[in-house]
Design a protein around this motif. Structure first.
Motif, PDB file in Angstrom:
ATOM      1  N   ARG A 167       0.919  -1.165   0.034  1.00  0.00           N
ATOM      2  CA  ARG A 167      -0.144   0.018  -0.060  1.00  0.00           C
ATOM      3  C   ARG A 167       0.954   1.069  -0.024  1.00  0.00           C
ATOM      4  NH1 ARG A 167      -5.279  -0.782   3.490  1.00  0.00           N
ATOM      5  NH2 ARG A 167      -3.802  -0.840   5.170  1.00  0.00           N
ATOM      6  N   SER A 191      -2.451  -5.711   1.586  1.00  0.00           N
ATOM      7  CA  SER A 191      -2.714  -5.276   3.057  1.00  0.00           C
ATOM      8  C   SER A 191      -4.074  -5.295   3.205  1.00  0.00           C
ATOM      9  CB  SER A 191      -2.220  -3.888   2.839  1.00  0.00           C
ATOM     10  OG  SER A 191      -1.022  -3.675   2.731  1.00  0.00           O
ATOM     11  N   LYS A 192      -4.985  -4.993   2.485  1.00  0.00           N
ATOM     12  CA  LYS A 192      -6.497  -5.060   2.948  1.00  0.00           C
ATOM     13  C   LYS A 192      -6.781  -6.599   3.321  1.00  0.00           C
ATOM     14  CE  LYS A 192      -7.989  -1.717  -0.503  1.00  0.00           C
ATOM     15  NZ  LYS A 192      -8.760  -1.353  -1.631  1.00  0.00           N
ATOM     16  N   GLU A 195      -5.430  -7.315   6.932  1.00  0.00           N
ATOM     17  CA  GLU A 195      -6.410  -6.781   7.965  1.00  0.00           C
ATOM     18  C   GLU A 195      -7.565  -7.569   8.149  1.00  0.00           C
ATOM     19  OE1 GLU A 195      -5.573  -2.134   8.015  1.00  0.00           O
ATOM     20  OE2 GLU A 195      -6.545  -2.735   6.280  1.00  0.00           O
ATOM     21  N   LEU A 201      -1.754  -3.675  11.263  1.00  0.00           N
ATOM     22  CA  LEU A 201      -0.758  -3.178  10.284  1.00  0.00           C
ATOM     23  C   LEU A 201      -0.542  -1.704  10.797  1.00  0.00           C
ATOM     24  CD1 LEU A 201      -2.107  -4.145   6.779  1.00  0.00           C
ATOM     25  CD2 LEU A 201      -0.751  -5.586   8.233  1.00  0.00           C
ATOM     26  N   LYS A 202       0.655  -1.382  10.624  1.00  0.00           N
ATOM     27  CA  LYS A 202       0.956   0.051  11.158  1.00  0.00           C
ATOM     28  C   LYS A 202       1.449   0.534   9.677  1.00  0.00           C
ATOM     29  CE  LYS A 202       2.400  -0.846  15.755  1.00  0.00           C
ATOM     30  NZ  LYS A 202       3.551  -0.642  16.937  1.00  0.00           N
ATOM     31  N   ARG A 203       1.715   2.005  10.021  1.00  0.00           N
ATOM     32  CA  ARG A 203       2.085   2.606   8.871  1.00  0.00           C
ATOM     33  C   ARG A 203       3.602   3.416   9.131  1.00  0.00           C
ATOM     34  NH1 ARG A 203       0.590   2.529   3.410  1.00  0.00           N
ATOM     35  NH2 ARG A 203       0.167   4.341   2.490  1.00  0.00           N
ATOM     36  N   GLY A 281       2.737   8.189   8.310  1.00  0.00           N
ATOM     37  CA  GLY A 281       3.592   6.999   8.654  1.00  0.00           C
ATOM     38  C   GLY A 281       4.940   7.611   9.622  1.00  0.00           C
ATOM     39  N   GLU A 354       5.479   6.058   2.128  1.00  0.00           N
ATOM     40  CA  GLU A 354       4.570   5.417   3.009  1.00  0.00           C
ATOM     41  C   GLU A 354       4.452   4.129   2.634  1.00  0.00           C
ATOM     42  OE1 GLU A 354       2.459   8.940   5.676  1.00  0.00           O
ATOM     43  OE2 GLU A 354       1.342   8.192   3.816  1.00  0.00           O
ATOM     44  N   TYR A 355       4.218   3.326   3.689  1.00  0.00           N
ATOM     45  CA  TYR A 355       4.003   1.852   3.552  1.00  0.00           C
ATOM     46  C   TYR A 355       3.455   1.075   4.815  1.00  0.00           C
ATOM     47  CZ  TYR A 355       8.609   1.494   5.622  1.00  0.00           C
ATOM     48  OH  TYR A 355       9.795   1.564   6.593  1.00  0.00           O
ATOM     49  N   ASP A 356       2.760  -0.265   4.471  1.00  0.00           N
ATOM     50  CA  ASP A 356       2.127  -0.806   5.634  1.00  0.00           C
ATOM     51  C   ASP A 356       3.446  -2.058   6.181  1.00  0.00           C
ATOM     52  OD1 ASP A 356      -0.204   0.376   5.342  1.00  0.00           O
ATOM     53  OD2 ASP A 356      -1.014  -1.418   4.201  1.00  0.00           O
ATOM     54  N   THR A 381       8.428  -5.515   6.028  1.00  0.00           N
ATOM     55  CA  THR A 381       7.347  -5.953   6.275  1.00  0.00           C
ATOM     56  C   THR A 381       7.119  -6.043   7.668  1.00  0.00           C
ATOM     57  OG1 THR A 381       7.156  -7.160   4.192  1.00  0.00           O
ATOM     58  CG2 THR A 381       5.584  -7.793   5.830  1.00  0.00           C
TER      59      THR A 381
END
Length: 641
Positions: A167, A191-192, A195, A201-203, A281, A354-356, A381
């Protein structure tokens, strides 16, 4: 936004599937395949295999030791950088061996191409381009993956190494758009679906600096940083004959920001995504953007910048230390304010991405997720930063996914085994609220977790797993035998006051002359004495010794007392690590434990008392109560039997 309307179809089944071909994914896939598993490595863009979207280098403090550890286990990063480097330097040479670290400047494109070629030639490994949108999960067990084209690939184990593509969103000033690193496609649907499966998940956020045309740099205004003349390699397999001379290596160049640079940044902070609220993030503490550095360290008049070549067949230079997400025109002003870059042409602007990440407390020390059996994660990750940290996790995730698929017991590296063990334990025990960077200060046993002895620590394990060839293992055994034999020989040779030249040597180094005899092994403990010096006064061994054997002999004798103390601490730690916590323990039934400790135990699910004691918020009293509870349970169980 890309939408898929295709029907699903059944693709091939594999033992292990690795998602993402960054530095973690490459090591994971190679490890699994080399263990005999039919392995699929699927990635968004094949040309980005083992790509370096950030600085074009491998190694550095702590990180360089990880690369050596990956190599000692049978991984590829060390071999690959030895084949593709343009500069090699040993850092911290004026300090002790515990903090020395090798760092190589890479030919960025060649590094990627060489790793891709290695993957393509690897038996049992299939390399494929594609985007994984979902996991196939049945009764809490992973069964495979589904791609955006509708392909369903079955597997006994899956390793996710999606990195900053998860993401991903690139930000340059007011511009923002969905993207993976280096303007590749982002992985959004996975990512969706993670969840939906129940993962937290964090950003996080990271960034890169502008790249400039090397032909437009005024090098006369910078300080040259050449490579080393002394031979060094990351891989224990690389021959010394393959080392590049200083003339063959490419130099880096040092320059600095100045008051004008800082003024430009401060006057444009209202357009800085870091401060305008555009970036959500959390960024890296130890590698902040230049605008963050200027604000946080307002008293500093300048900051170091390194101009690093990105390869032999390109004139593009990486401006290390100038990471930024400022608008492009502001970046141009910043670059032109710097000495040596007044007329530099910016070839690419810097950007933030920004990423998950998967919050790492959801992982076991094997890097398997607690939520889904057979699913492993590695690299960015898991919230880390850096190619080396990613590779270290990747090889462990690949080994364990491969062993899981083969029905074998998984492995766990302890904090006393390797920096990789320190990193993984930090992640799964303490978690991280920002991009995690491995530092020498994080390792409490760093005197025995050195750059030089990674093979002595981990080659036995690599061979046992099946990643170290018999030929390499025989060479390793010969090295160990040579070290042991020479140490024993030096412990039998005595230097006396009558030894020709000995007292002149001592006086030249400001030391007192000998009055009594001293063993050669004890003589070598003197800070200024080298093995080469010692050979002036004693017979040489029957066969000349390799430089790596000599290195071990010097370190083992000089630091013997300190090493012994660390080994005693390790022995105590191993006793604690041996005290296992039952997997079915119910913390709610333990009276006397503080609420915070109980909540942390339930969240982290420590596997040993040693790990439980490292959890933030757990005090010695909580640990003592837990230990008594476990012991009483074992006694009761034994009596019942």
């Amino acid at each position: 936004m890309v939408e898929s309307f295709g029907k699903q179809y059944q693709g091939q089944d594999y033992d292990v599937i690795v998602v993402g071909a960054g530095h973690a994914g490459c090591e994971a896939a190679l490890a699994a395949a080399r263990m005999g598993n039919e392995t699929l490595l699927i990635t968004i863009q094949l040309e980005m295999t083992a790509f370096m979207p950030c600085n074009p280098s491998i190694g550095g403090p702590a990180k360089g030791i990880v690369v050596r550890e990956v190599d000692a286990l049978g991984g590829e990063m060390g071999r690959n950088i030895d084949k593709t480097y343009v500069q090699m330097r040993m850092l911290n040479t004026g300090k002790g061996p515990a903090v020395r670290a090798l760092r190589a400047q890479a030919d960025k494109r060649l590094y990627s191409e060489e790793m891709k070629h290695t993957l393509e030639r690897q038996e049992h490994l299939t390399l494929r381009q594609g985007i994984v949108d979902d996991l196939i999960v049945e009764d809490g067990v992973v069964k495979g993956v589904i791609t955006n084209t509708g392909a369903r690939y079955g597997a006994k184990a899956v390793v996710l190494t999606t990195g900053t593509a998860a993401r991903g969103r690139i930000i340059i000033g007011e511009l923002r758009y969905s993207s993976g690193p280096n303007n590749t496609q982002a992985a959004v649907e996975l990512s969706k679906n993670l969840e939906k499966l129940g993962f937290e998940l964090k950003r996080f956020k990271t960034g890169t600096p502008p790249r400039v045309d090397g032909n437009t740099i005024d090098y006369s205004k910078t300080e040259e940083q050449p490579g080393d003349a002394d031979v060094n390699h990351f891989s224990f397999e690389t021959s010394d004959e393959d080392y590049l001379t200083v003339e063959q290596q490419l130099s880096c160049w040092l320059t600095y920001t100045n008051e004008k640079t800082h003024e430009i940044i401060n006057s444009n902070l209202d357009r800085a995504p870091m401060f305008s609220g555009v970036i959500e993030g959390v960024g890296p503490r130890y590698c902040p953007s230049i605008e963050d550095k200027i604000v946080r360290f307002a008293d500093k008049p300048r900051h170091q910048l390194f101009l690093e070549p990105e390869g032999r067949n390109t004139d593009e230079y990486y401006v290390q230390g100038l990471s930024t997400s400022m608008p492009e025109e502001v970046q141009q002003q910043m670059v032109h304010s710097i000495s040596g870059l007044e007329n530099a042409q910016m070839m690419r602007p810097g950007y933030a991405i920004e990423y998950d990440i998967v919050a790492p407390y959801q992982l076991r020390p094997t890097l398997e997720t607690k939520l889904i059996r057979g699913l492993y994660t590695a690299g960015q990750t898991n919230g880390t930063s850096g190619y080396e940290e990613a590779a270290g996790q990747g090889i462990i995730a690949g080994i364990n996914a491969g062993r899981h698929a083969l029905g074998k017991e998984e492995i766990v590296l302890k904090r006393s085994d390797a920096y990789i063990g320190v990193m993984i334990d930090d992640l799964v025990t303490k978690g991280t609220n920002e991009p995690y960077r491995l530092l020498t200060s994080r390792a409490e046993y760093r005197l025995i977790l050195r750059h030089d002895n990674a093979d002595l620590r981990l080659t036995d394990l690599g061979h046992e797993i099946g990643l170290i060839s018999d030929e390499r293992y025989q060479a390793f055994e010969a090295k160990k035998a040579a070290i042991t034999a020479e140490e024993a020989r030096l412990a039998t040779i005595r230097l006396t006051p009558n030894t020709p030249g000995i007292n002149d040597y001592l006086e030249a180094h400001g030391d007192r002359p000998l009055k009594d005899g001293v063993l050669a092994s004890d003589f070598l403990r003197r800070p200024y004495a080298s093995y080469k010096d010692l050979l002036q006064f004693i017979p040489a061994p029957a066969e000349p010794l390799d430089r790596r054997v000599i290195e071990q002999i010097e370190i083992q004798f000089k630091y013997a007392g300190y090493i012994k103390k660390e080994e005693e601490k390790v022995a105590k730690l191993k006793r604690m690590e041996a005290k296992k916590i039952p997997a079915d323990i119910d913390y709610a039934k333990i009276d006397g434990i503080a609420t915070e400790a109980r909540q942390k135990f339930e969240k982290i699910q420590p596997t040993t008392l040693a790990q439980a004691g490292r959890i933030s918020g757990v005090n010695p009293a909580d640990l003592a109560i837990l230990a008594v509870y476990i012991q009483e349970g074992r006694i009761a169980k034994k009596q019942a039997e």
